[in-house]
Design an enzyme around this catalytic site. Structure first.
Site, PDB file in Angstrom:
ATOM      1  N   GLU A 128      46.471  59.857 -53.882  1.00 47.72           N
ATOM      2  CA  GLU A 128      47.616  60.215 -53.035  1.00 47.72           C
ATOM      3  C   GLU A 128      47.324  59.858 -51.591  1.00 47.72           C
ATOM      4  OE1 GLU A 128      48.443  64.446 -52.586  1.00 47.72           O
ATOM      5  OE2 GLU A 128      46.455  64.882 -53.369  1.00 47.72           O
ATOM      6  N   ASP A 132      47.626  62.398 -42.100  1.00 47.24           N
ATOM      7  CA  ASP A 132      46.893  62.642 -40.862  1.00 47.24           C
ATOM      8  C   ASP A 132      47.521  63.837 -40.152  1.00 47.24           C
ATOM      9  OD1 ASP A 132      45.143  62.371 -38.803  1.00 47.24           O
ATOM     10  OD2 ASP A 132      46.140  60.657 -37.888  1.00 47.24           O
ATOM     11  N   TYR A 238      47.941  69.980 -51.751  1.00 45.50           N
ATOM     12  CA  TYR A 238      47.136  69.071 -52.562  1.00 45.50           C
ATOM     13  C   TYR A 238      45.953  69.723 -53.260  1.00 45.50           C
ATOM     14  CZ  TYR A 238      44.546  68.837 -48.116  1.00 45.50           C
ATOM     15  OH  TYR A 238      43.887  69.144 -46.961  1.00 45.50           O
ATOM     16  N   LYS A 326      39.722  54.896 -46.601  1.00 41.36           N
ATOM     17  CA  LYS A 326      40.419  54.797 -45.324  1.00 41.36           C
ATOM     18  C   LYS A 326      41.046  53.419 -45.112  1.00 41.36           C
ATOM     19  CE  LYS A 326      39.585  58.735 -43.249  1.00 41.36           C
ATOM     20  NZ  LYS A 326      38.941  58.682 -42.011  1.00 41.36           N
ATOM     21  N   CYS A 420      13.072  54.091 -16.892  1.00 36.23           N
ATOM     22  CA  CYS A 420      14.083  55.130 -16.976  1.00 36.23           C
ATOM     23  C   CYS A 420      14.900  55.161 -15.683  1.00 36.23           C
ATOM     24  CB  CYS A 420      13.415  56.475 -17.204  1.00 36.23           C
ATOM     25  SG  CYS A 420      14.550  57.858 -17.079  1.00 36.23           S
ATOM     26  N   CYS A 423      14.102  58.679 -13.782  1.00 37.31           N
ATOM     27  CA  CYS A 423      12.813  59.093 -13.238  1.00 37.31           C
ATOM     28  C   CYS A 423      11.882  57.921 -12.965  1.00 37.31           C
ATOM     29  CB  CYS A 423      12.125  60.102 -14.169  1.00 37.31           C
ATOM     30  SG  CYS A 423      11.483  59.376 -15.680  1.00 37.31           S
ATOM     31  N   CYS A 438      12.510  56.858 -22.609  1.00 42.78           N
ATOM     32  CA  CYS A 438      11.828  57.165 -21.359  1.00 42.78           C
ATOM     33  C   CYS A 438      10.549  57.913 -21.700  1.00 42.78           C
ATOM     34  CB  CYS A 438      12.730  58.040 -20.484  1.00 42.78           C
ATOM     35  SG  CYS A 438      11.856  58.984 -19.231  1.00 42.78           S
ATOM     36  N   CYS A 444      10.738  63.872 -16.194  1.00 42.43           N
ATOM     37  CA  CYS A 444      12.068  63.259 -16.113  1.00 42.43           C
ATOM     38  C   CYS A 444      13.134  64.344 -16.000  1.00 42.43           C
ATOM     39  CB  CYS A 444      12.338  62.410 -17.352  1.00 42.43           C
ATOM     40  SG  CYS A 444      13.975  61.655 -17.320  1.00 42.43           S
TER      41      CYS A 444
END
Length: 704
Positions: A128, A132, A238, A326, A420, A423, A438, A444
Site C-alpha cells: 500500500e 507522508d 493500516y 521509498k 584543527c 586549536c 583533531c 581543544c
DNA sequence: GAGCCTCGAGTTCC
DNA sequence: CTCGAGGCTC
C-alpha cells in the site's frame, strides 16, 4: 511525607510514585482553580507545565497507579503547552527502508530464509502507498473511542485524544468490536484542505504553511482541539496495537475487518503474490504519485500471514516482516557558497556545505553535510560549484554531485585542513579510517565544549533549562569548564562577587529580572533533580569513545556500581590480566572498546572529572528492570537443531523476553537449550552444572 | 576471512 | 537518517 520533588522520575520507587502522584494531583488541581477563578495564577505557565509533565511521566512509568482524579484525565481543563505522555501498550515500530528493486528482492529472500520456506512457496505481501503524514494510534474500549496518541518515540507518545476526536470520518463508536482495540494509521492533509488552509492563513495575516506534512502536524497539535476540527485532516488505517480478541489471521483480512468497522483504508492497497507483481505495483503507483490528493513517499510491503509475521519478529527498531520501498528523493540544484569544517566531541573534523538556500523535499535547505574528505575528493566538490542536493531518506540534506559544466573559471580544489581549525593541533587520519581527527584532546576548546554538550544531552543528563545554547554560553563565560562545575553553579551564584561568585548573579541579568529569576530557579531545580542519576546514563554521559547508550547500559549491567566499574577499569591495564579478560568477555565488547575504556580511566584528567562528579552526585547502582518473564536477565545458549523454529527465531524470541543470547557456554551461562545433535556445548554445560532444557521444555518455560 | 548485524557519531530542519 | 567501524558468526 518526604519531599520527592527532586527525585528523577526513573529512580522513583513505586510507593514514592504513588505519593508523588497524589501530591501532583492536589497541586495541579489547586493551580487549575486559581487559573480559572479570578485570582491570578501563582506560578508561571512553564512551572505549571513542568508539574503536568512530571505527572504524565510518572504515569507513563507506572500506568497502574493512575488515579481517578488524575490531572491527565481532564486534558484541556487548563492552558498547557505540553501534551500528556501516553505509553503505548505495544510499541509503534518504524520500518526498514529500501531504495532499489534489488533490496526488495533481497527482503523477500530474507523472509524465505528466516522462515525456512521452499524456493517455490509464495510469500504473499500486502502493498500500500506510504502516506507522508503523522502516525497515530486510536484506542477503543468496549467499542468507544477513549484515547488517541501520537507515535512519539515509538514507546511513548502524546495524548491527542481531543484533537483526533474532531477528525471527520473516524468512528466514535464501533459495534461488534473487541473489548480493547487499538487502530493505527496515518493522519494526513490532502491537497484541497492544504490550499484552503493557506488561503485562510493569508486572510488572517498569518504565514502560509510550506508543506502538507507540517500543516498536518501543526493542525493535529493544536491546544484548542476545535481548531483541529476546521482543518479537514484525513486518516488511513493500516495496522493495530493492543487487541483483546483478534479475529483476523492476515493483514488483508484485518483491512477488510476495519473497513467494516468504518475506518478509512487506502483504496489503492493490493495483495501481491510475486516479486514481479510487487515491483509493477511500485512503478504504477509511482507514476500516479503526482495525481494523488495526498503525499506519499513510497510503498509499504507487509507479509500477509500473521503467523509468519510473529515468527519473523523484529530487530531492535523495525519488524522483519515489513519494508518501506521509498521513491527516489526529490532533488534540487543550488550553489555552494562556502565549505566549512566542524569539530565534534571526539575530534572528528566534518565538512559542511553552506548553500544558497533552496526549497527541496518540502523545506528550505541551507546546509548540507559533505561527510568526509574522500567524499569531497571523489565528487570533486569545490566552493562556488553548482551542485545537486537531496534529502537523504527525505531528512538529512546531502550533496549528490557537482554540476561541473556549470563551473565558472577554475576554482581551486578544496584543501582539507591538516590542523584543527579550533586549536591548531595536528589533524590526523588513522590508517584505514575515513575521518580526520583533531589530536588536541583536552586542549581543544571545541572538543571540550562538545563533550559538555554531550554530557547534558537528552539521553545523558538531560537537564531542563540547560540545553546546547545555555551550556555554550556558560562555557564562553568560563562558568562551566568541566561537567562537575554544573553542580557547583548554584553555590557560585549565591557567593558575593569578591569571594569568587558569579558577577552579576544570573538572576540579575537581562531585561526582565522577574522572569529571569524564575527561569534561574527552574534551572537550579533541574540540576538538583539530576544529582541522582542511573549508572547507565552516567557512563554514557562521560562520552568515552565507542561507549554509547547500549554499551553504557551493558557496562552498568555487568559491573553494577560506579565503584565496581572504576575499580575494574583501573585493574584492567594489562591486556593479559583477569580484569581485562572479564571486560572482553562481555558480549558486545571487543579489544577496541576495551582499550578505549582503559585509556579513558588511565588519563589523569578524566579520573579527576569522574572523582568530582562522584563527590557531587549519587550514581545509582544498576537495577535489573522488573519483567515477569522467567528468563529476563539470563544468559541462554542454544545448541543443536531446533524443530519448531529456526535458530534466529529462537534467539529473537529469547531476547524479546529480556534474555541475553550467547554463542558459547561459559560459567556466565544460566541456561542451555539442547536440541538433537548437540555436541561439546551440551557436555560443557553438564560439566559446569548449568541448567539444560530440551526444546519442549524451553517452549513450556517461555509459554508458547 | 568474509559477511552480517548492531552500535556510535555526526548532521538538518522545525 | 546515514555511514563507518567494531564485534560476532559461519
Amino acid at each position: 511525607m518526604s519531599d520527592l520533588r527532586g527525585i528523577a522520575v526513573e529512580s522513583l520507587k513505586k510507593t514514592q510514585a504513588e505519593q508523588e502522584l497524589k501530591r501532583l494531583a492536589q497541586e495541579i488541581s489547586a493551580h487549575d482553580g486559581l487559573y480559572h477563578g479570578d485570582d491570578a495564577p501563582e506560578i508561571s505557565d512553564q512551572a505549571y507545565d513542568a508539574l503536568r509533565r512530571r505527572n504524565g511521566d510518572i504515569e507513563a512509568r507506572f500506568p497502574d497507579l493512575i488515579r481517578d482524579d488524575s490531572p491527565s484525565k481532564n486534558v484541556g481543563a487548563a492552558p498547557s503547552t505540553a501534551f500528556t505522555k501516553v505509553r503505548h501498550a505495544q510499541a509503534m515500530l518504524s520500518l526498514d527502508n529500501a531504495f532499489g528493486d534489488d533490496e526488495v528482492s533481497e527482503f523477500i529472500a530474507r523472509v524465505r530464509r528466516f522462515l525456512g520456506l521452499a524456493e517455490d512457496e509464495a510469500v504473499a505481501l500486502v502493498a500500500e502507498p506510504k502516506i507522508d503524514g503523522l502516525s497515530a494510534s486510536l484506542r477503543y474500549e468496549a467499542g468507544k473511542f477513549v484515547q488517541g496518541a501520537t507515535r512519539g518515540d515509538g514507546t511513548t507518545g502524546e495524548d491527542i485524544t481531543a484533537n483526533l476526536a474532531t477528525l471527520f470520518g473516524l468512528p466514535k463508536t464501533i459495534s461488534g468490536a473487541p473489548d480493547v482495540l487499538e487502530v493505527r494509521g496515518e493522519v494526513y492533509m490532502d491537497r484541497p484542505a492544504f490550499e484552503a488552509l493557506n488561503i485562510a492563513q493569508e486572510a488572517a495575516g498569518k504565514p502560509a504553511y510550506i508543506n502538507r506534512r507540517n500543516a498536518a502536524a501543526g493542525s493535529l497539535r493544536q491546544l484548542d482541539a476545535s481548531i483541529t476540527g476546521t482543518r479537514n485532516l484525513g486518516f488511513f488505517a493500516y495496522s493495530w496495537g493492543e487487541v483483546s480478541d483478534r479475529t483476523w489471521d492476515t493483514q488483508w483480512d484485518f483491512l477488510k475487518q476495519i473497513s467494516k468497522w468504518k475506518f478509512p483504508t487506502n483504496p489503492l492497497t493490493k495483495r501481491c503474490e510475486s516479486l514481479d507483481e510487487v515491483l509493477k505495483y511500485y512503478a504504477d503507483i509511482g507514476a500516479k504519485r503526482g495525481d494523488l490528493e495526498y503525499d506519499i513517499d513510497g510503498i509499504v510491503y507487509k507479509v500477509d500471514r500473521l503467523d509468519w509475521q510473529e515468527r519473523l519478529g523484529h530487530v531492535s527498531h523495525h519488524p522483519r516482516w515489513a519494508l518501506a520501498h521509498k521513491f527516489p528523493a526529490e532533488q534540487a540544484e543550488t550553489k555552494i557558497l562556502k565549505i566549512e569544517v566542524q569539530v565534534g566531541r571526539t575530534g572528528a573534523i566534518t565538512p559542511v556545505a553552506r548553500l544558497e538556500p533552496v526549497f527541496v523535499g518540502g523545506v528550505m535547505v541551507s546546509n548540507a553535510t559533505l561527510h568526509n574528505e574522500d567524499n569531497i575528493r571523489e565528487k570533486d566538490i569545490r566552493e562556488g560549484d553548482t551542485v545537486i542536493i537531496q534529502r537523504a531518506g527525505d531528512v538529512i540534506p546531502q550533496v549528490v554531485e557537482a554540476v561541473t559544466e556549470k563551473r565558472k573559471g577554475r576554482p581551486p580544489k578544496f584543501k582539507y585542513p591538516q590542523v584543527c581549525p579550533e586549536c591548531g593541533s595536528a589533524a590526523v587520519r588513522e590508517e584505514g579510517e575515513a575521518v580526520r581527527r583533531c589530536t588536541g584532546g583536552l586542549i581543544c576548546p571545541a572538543q571540550r565544549k562538545e563533550r559538555l554538550r554531550h554530557f547534558v544531552s537528552r539521553d545523558a543528563f538531560d537537564i531542563p533549562g540547560l540545553g546546547e545554547k545555555q551550556i555554550f554560553q556558560f562555557w564562553e563565560e568560563g562558568l562551566i569548564k568541566e561537567p562537575a562545575d554544573i553542580f557547583d553553579l548554584e553555590r557560585c551564584n549565591s557567593l558575593p562577587a569578591d569571594q569568587g561568585g558569579i558577577d552579576p548573579p544570573l538572576q540579575d541579568r537581562g531585561a526582565e529580572p522577574g522572569k529571569r529569576a524564575k527561569s534561574v530557579a527552574n534551572l537550579f531545580a533541574g540540576i538538583a533533580a539530576r544529582r541522582d542519576i542511573s549508572l547507565e546514563r552516567f557512563l554514557y554521559a562521560l562520552g568515552i569513545r565507542h561507549v554509547g547508550q547500549t554499551t553504557g547500559r551493558l557496562l552498568a549491567q555487568n559491573y553494577g556500581s560506579l565503584a565496581g566499574f572504576r575499580e575494574a577499569m583501573t585493574a584492567a591495564t594489562d591486556p593479559d590480566g583477569e580484569a581485562w579478560a572479564h571486560l572482553e568477555a562481555i558480549d558486545g565488547i571487543g579489544p577496541i572498546v576495551a582499550q578505549a575504556l582503559v585509556d579513558f580511566f588511565a588519563e589523569g584528567h578524566n579520573e579527576k572529572v569522574v572523582d568530582d562528579l562522584d563527590a557531587a552526585l549519587t550514581v545509582q547502582d544498576f537495577v535489573q528492570p522488573d519483567t515477569d518473564s522467567p528468563i529476563a536477565g539470563k544468559t541462554v545458549v542454544f545448541t543443536g537443531s531446533l524443530e519448531t523454529m529456526t535458530r534466529d527465531e529462537a534467539k529473537a524470541r529469547a531476547q524479546s523476553l529480556g534474555a541475553k543470547v550467547a554463542g558459547s557456554v561459559s560459567k556466565k551461562t544460566d541456561l542451555v537449550i539442547l536440541g538433537p545433535g548437540s555436541g561439546s556445548k551440551g557436555k560443557k554445560a553438564t560439566e559446569l552444572g548449568i541448567e539444560t532444557l530440551d526444546e519442549q521444555g524451553w517452549l513450556d518455560l517461555i509459554g508458547g
